[in-house]
Design a protein around this motif. Structure first.
Motif, PDB file in Angstrom:
ATOM      1  N   GLU A   1       0.839  -1.194   0.000  1.00 62.53           N
ATOM      2  CA  GLU A   1       0.000   0.000   0.000  1.00 62.53           C
ATOM      3  C   GLU A   1       0.877   1.247   0.000  1.00 62.53           C
ATOM      4  OE1 GLU A   1      -3.047   0.107   2.982  1.00 62.53           O
ATOM      5  OE2 GLU A   1      -3.198  -2.075   3.023  1.00 62.53           O
ATOM      6  N   PRO A   2       0.496   2.273  -0.756  1.00 64.12           N
ATOM      7  CA  PRO A   2       1.301   3.510  -0.773  1.00 64.12           C
ATOM      8  C   PRO A   2       1.393   4.129   0.613  1.00 64.12           C
ATOM      9  CG  PRO A   2      -0.328   3.509  -2.553  1.00 64.12           C
ATOM     10  CD  PRO A   2      -0.665   2.358  -1.656  1.00 64.12           C
ATOM     11  N   VAL A   3       2.465   4.858   0.831  1.00 67.15           N
ATOM     12  CA  VAL A   3       2.674   5.519   2.119  1.00 67.15           C
ATOM     13  C   VAL A   3       2.626   7.027   1.936  1.00 67.15           C
ATOM     14  CG1 VAL A   3       4.043   3.607   3.006  1.00 67.15           C
ATOM     15  CG2 VAL A   3       5.203   5.529   1.905  1.00 67.15           C
ATOM     16  N   ASP A   4       2.305   7.721   3.000  1.00 66.45           N
ATOM     17  CA  ASP A   4       2.241   9.182   2.961  1.00 66.45           C
ATOM     18  C   ASP A   4       3.612   9.815   3.168  1.00 66.45           C
ATOM     19  OD1 ASP A   4      -0.735   9.419   2.818  1.00 66.45           O
ATOM     20  OD2 ASP A   4      -0.569   8.359   4.730  1.00 66.45           O
ATOM     21  N   LEU A   5       4.511   9.073   3.817  1.00 65.64           N
ATOM     22  CA  LEU A   5       5.842   9.600   4.068  1.00 65.64           C
ATOM     23  C   LEU A   5       6.837   8.452   4.170  1.00 65.64           C
ATOM     24  CD1 LEU A   5       6.894  12.527   6.308  1.00 65.64           C
ATOM     25  CD2 LEU A   5       8.015  10.322   6.673  1.00 65.64           C
ATOM     26  N   VAL A   6       7.994   8.640   3.538  1.00 69.80           N
ATOM     27  CA  VAL A   6       9.127   7.725   3.716  1.00 69.80           C
ATOM     28  C   VAL A   6      10.155   8.441   4.571  1.00 69.80           C
ATOM     29  CG1 VAL A   6      10.999   6.446   2.641  1.00 69.80           C
ATOM     30  CG2 VAL A   6       8.771   6.581   1.498  1.00 69.80           C
ATOM     31  N   LEU A   7      10.536   7.821   5.672  1.00 68.53           N
ATOM     32  CA  LEU A   7      11.547   8.379   6.562  1.00 68.53           C
ATOM     33  C   LEU A   7      12.859   7.642   6.360  1.00 68.53           C
ATOM     34  CD1 LEU A   7      12.338  10.179   9.025  1.00 68.53           C
ATOM     35  CD2 LEU A   7      11.605   8.268  10.474  1.00 68.53           C
ATOM     36  N   LEU A   8      13.945   8.407   6.151  1.00 65.03           N
ATOM     37  CA  LEU A   8      15.291   7.849   6.012  1.00 65.03           C
ATOM     38  C   LEU A   8      16.174   8.549   7.036  1.00 65.03           C
ATOM     39  CD1 LEU A   8      15.552   8.006   2.112  1.00 65.03           C
ATOM     40  CD2 LEU A   8      14.864   6.023   3.497  1.00 65.03           C
ATOM     41  N   ALA A   9      16.224   8.017   8.236  1.00 65.14           N
ATOM     42  CA  ALA A   9      16.973   8.649   9.316  1.00 65.14           C
ATOM     43  C   ALA A   9      18.255   7.866   9.586  1.00 65.14           C
ATOM     44  CB  ALA A   9      16.113   8.711  10.575  1.00 65.14           C
ATOM     45  N   GLY A  10      19.078   8.388  10.504  1.00 64.99           N
ATOM     46  CA  GLY A  10      20.235   7.635  10.950  1.00 64.99           C
ATOM     47  C   GLY A  10      21.303   7.396   9.901  1.00 64.99           C
ATOM     48  N   ASN A  11      21.568   8.378   9.041  1.00 61.17           N
ATOM     49  CA  ASN A  11      22.632   8.257   8.040  1.00 61.17           C
ATOM     50  C   ASN A  11      22.407   7.100   7.076  1.00 61.17           C
ATOM     51  OD1 ASN A  11      24.445  10.482   8.580  1.00 61.17           O
ATOM     52  ND2 ASN A  11      24.992   9.441  10.489  1.00 61.17           N
ATOM     53  N   VAL A  12      21.156   6.840   6.733  1.00 57.06           N
ATOM     54  CA  VAL A  12      20.852   5.781   5.784  1.00 57.06           C
ATOM     55  C   VAL A  12      21.442   6.090   4.407  1.00 57.06           C
ATOM     56  CG1 VAL A  12      18.979   4.680   4.502  1.00 57.06           C
ATOM     57  CG2 VAL A  12      18.785   4.982   6.975  1.00 57.06           C
ATOM     58  N   LEU A  13      21.219   7.287   3.906  1.00 56.60           N
ATOM     59  CA  LEU A  13      21.635   7.601   2.538  1.00 56.60           C
ATOM     60  C   LEU A  13      23.145   7.548   2.313  1.00 56.60           C
ATOM     61  CD1 LEU A  13      19.094  10.392   1.494  1.00 56.60           C
ATOM     62  CD2 LEU A  13      19.234   8.029   0.674  1.00 56.60           C
ATOM     63  N   PRO A  14      23.991   8.036   3.225  1.00 61.75           N
ATOM     64  CA  PRO A  14      25.432   7.929   2.985  1.00 61.75           C
ATOM     65  C   PRO A  14      25.931   6.489   2.902  1.00 61.75           C
ATOM     66  CG  PRO A  14      25.008   9.621   4.620  1.00 61.75           C
ATOM     67  CD  PRO A  14      23.722   8.887   4.404  1.00 61.75           C
ATOM     68  N   LEU A  15      25.179   5.541   3.436  1.00 58.19           N
ATOM     69  CA  LEU A  15      25.582   4.149   3.394  1.00 58.19           C
ATOM     70  C   LEU A  15      25.089   3.431   2.144  1.00 58.19           C
ATOM     71  CD1 LEU A  15      25.009   3.423   7.159  1.00 58.19           C
ATOM     72  CD2 LEU A  15      27.205   3.311   5.977  1.00 58.19           C
ATOM     73  N   VAL A  16      24.407   4.155   1.261  1.00 58.43           N
ATOM     74  CA  VAL A  16      23.970   3.610  -0.030  1.00 58.43           C
ATOM     75  C   VAL A  16      25.099   3.787  -1.038  1.00 58.43           C
ATOM     76  CG1 VAL A  16      22.363   3.921  -1.951  1.00 58.43           C
ATOM     77  CG2 VAL A  16      21.525   4.061   0.417  1.00 58.43           C
ATOM     78  N   ASP A  17      25.357   2.762  -1.836  1.00 57.42           N
ATOM     79  CA  ASP A  17      26.346   2.904  -2.903  1.00 57.42           C
ATOM     80  C   ASP A  17      25.915   4.038  -3.822  1.00 57.42           C
ATOM     81  OD1 ASP A  17      27.848   0.803  -1.960  1.00 57.42           O
ATOM     82  OD2 ASP A  17      26.892  -0.682  -3.261  1.00 57.42           O
ATOM     83  N   ARG A  18      26.860   4.896  -4.174  1.00 59.40           N
ATOM     84  CA  ARG A  18      26.512   6.103  -4.946  1.00 59.40           C
ATOM     85  C   ARG A  18      25.800   5.767  -6.259  1.00 59.40           C
ATOM     86  NH1 ARG A  18      27.328   6.949  -0.524  1.00 59.40           N
ATOM     87  NH2 ARG A  18      28.831   8.367   0.445  1.00 59.40           N
ATOM     88  N   GLY A  19      26.207   4.702  -6.888  1.00 61.56           N
ATOM     89  CA  GLY A  19      25.565   4.330  -8.144  1.00 61.56           C
ATOM     90  C   GLY A  19      24.136   3.855  -7.985  1.00 61.56           C
ATOM     91  N   ASP A  20      23.740   3.545  -6.756  1.00 59.25           N
ATOM     92  CA  ASP A  20      22.374   3.073  -6.502  1.00 59.25           C
ATOM     93  C   ASP A  20      21.402   4.209  -6.184  1.00 59.25           C
ATOM     94  OD1 ASP A  20      22.982   0.426  -6.918  1.00 59.25           O
ATOM     95  OD2 ASP A  20      23.339  -0.013  -4.800  1.00 59.25           O
ATOM     96  N   LEU A  21      21.911   5.446  -6.023  1.00 62.73           N
ATOM     97  CA  LEU A  21      21.028   6.548  -5.632  1.00 62.73           C
ATOM     98  C   LEU A  21      19.871   6.760  -6.618  1.00 62.73           C
ATOM     99  CD1 LEU A  21      23.512   9.222  -4.218  1.00 62.73           C
ATOM    100  CD2 LEU A  21      21.703   8.026  -2.958  1.00 62.73           C
ATOM    101  N   PRO A  22      20.096   6.716  -7.943  1.00 67.31           N
ATOM    102  CA  PRO A  22      18.942   6.874  -8.852  1.00 67.31           C
ATOM    103  C   PRO A  22      17.878   5.802  -8.637  1.00 67.31           C
ATOM    104  CG  PRO A  22      20.989   7.229 -10.043  1.00 67.31           C
ATOM    105  CD  PRO A  22      21.370   6.681  -8.691  1.00 67.31           C
ATOM    106  N   ALA A  23      18.310   4.550  -8.428  1.00 71.08           N
ATOM    107  CA  ALA A  23      17.340   3.474  -8.181  1.00 71.08           C
ATOM    108  C   ALA A  23      16.600   3.707  -6.870  1.00 71.08           C
ATOM    109  CB  ALA A  23      18.047   2.122  -8.157  1.00 71.08           C
ATOM    110  N   VAL A  24      17.304   4.179  -5.858  1.00 69.67           N
ATOM    111  CA  VAL A  24      16.651   4.495  -4.588  1.00 69.67           C
ATOM    112  C   VAL A  24      15.561   5.536  -4.803  1.00 69.67           C
ATOM    113  CG1 VAL A  24      16.973   5.564  -2.324  1.00 69.67           C
ATOM    114  CG2 VAL A  24      18.624   3.871  -3.137  1.00 69.67           C
ATOM    115  N   GLY A  25      15.888   6.599  -5.532  1.00 72.44           N
ATOM    116  CA  GLY A  25      14.903   7.639  -5.816  1.00 72.44           C
ATOM    117  C   GLY A  25      13.672   7.090  -6.518  1.00 72.44           C
ATOM    118  N   ARG A  26      13.892   6.260  -7.532  1.00 69.30           N
ATOM    119  CA  ARG A  26      12.757   5.699  -8.287  1.00 69.30           C
ATOM    120  C   ARG A  26      11.873   4.828  -7.403  1.00 69.30           C
ATOM    121  NH1 ARG A  26      16.940   5.023 -12.124  1.00 69.30           N
ATOM    122  NH2 ARG A  26      17.132   2.799 -11.606  1.00 69.30           N
ATOM    123  N   HIS A  27      12.496   4.000  -6.576  1.00 70.59           N
ATOM    124  CA  HIS A  27      11.704   3.105  -5.728  1.00 70.59           C
ATOM    125  C   HIS A  27      10.981   3.861  -4.626  1.00 70.59           C
ATOM    126  CE1 HIS A  27      12.963  -0.357  -7.896  1.00 70.59           C
ATOM    127  NE2 HIS A  27      14.229  -0.266  -7.540  1.00 70.59           N
TER     128      HIS A  27
END
Length: 204
Positions: free
Chosen positions: A108-134
């Motif tokens: 089910e769709p969500v009203d808000l996605v929370l990414l706390a606790g330095n989640v994004l810096p631990l994502v491989d840089r090349g995966d950032l576009p895929a993260v955005g799309r998902h």
């Protein structure tokens, strides 16, 4: 699982790092430290009831607090050990082992996605576009992404590489997310461009 995350998670706490991580926040709370700044900001931006995906939920500290405040919460994390602790502590909530760069198991769709606790810096840089799309695919119409992370080594764990905020903005913009605000803390202090950022994006 990211080898970077695995190394950073275990370097101080050892193999029982997930339980040690949860205990660290319990000790802080027991001393009277406010450990709910992220949930408090969610409540300011989007009062309950609403549906929230806590992406990179770790051991569930924030998701549990959001549920206490009246939100419908789903927690997901790439680290199965972290999710196992969350399930043990809050079996009544929905938890998934999932990678932000892969389709989330949220039906089910969500009203808000929370990414706390330095989640994004631990994502491989090349995966950032895929993260955005998902992330966009998870959002209901008018939904938002709320993320907080360090902008320099002093605000990041271990040897986690610094993530350029511009890379996040570019990846999220290409996915259809529009920047709507940023601060330097979960208390909404004015953004200085240094140290730490808490930022929001909305589905275009």
């Amino acid at each position: 699982m990211s080898t970077l995350w695995r190394r950073i998670a275990t370097e101080d706490a050892g193999e029982d790092y997930a339980r040690a991580y949860a205990e660290r926040f319990r000790r802080l709370a027991a001393r009277g430290v406010d450990v709910h700044g992220e949930a408090a900001l969610v409540a300011q931006l989007l009062p309950p009831p609403a549906r929230v995906l806590d992406g990179g939920c770790g051991t569930g500290r924030i998701a549990v607090r959001l549920a206490e405040l009246g939100y419908e919460v789903v927690g997901s994390d790439v680290d199965a050990s972290m999710v196992a602790v969350a399930r043990d502590d809050a079996p009544h909530l929905e938890w998934h082992v999932a990678d932000l760069a892969a389709p989330e198991p949220v039906t089910e769709p969500v009203d808000l996605v929370l990414l706390a606790g330095n989640v994004l810096p631990l994502v491989d840089r090349g995966d950032l576009p895929a993260v955005g799309r998902h992330l966009v695919r998870q959002l209901a119409p008018g939904g938002r992404v709320l993320a907080g992370f360090g902008l320099d080594a002093d605000h990041l764990p271990g040897d986690c590489p610094v993530l350029d905020l511009g890379l996040v903005d570019t990846a999220f913009s290409e996915a259809g997310l529009v920047s709507t605000g940023r601060w330097s803390s979960w208390d909404r202090d004015a953004f200085t461009g240094e140290g730490y950022v808490v930022a929001t994006w909305a589905a275009a």
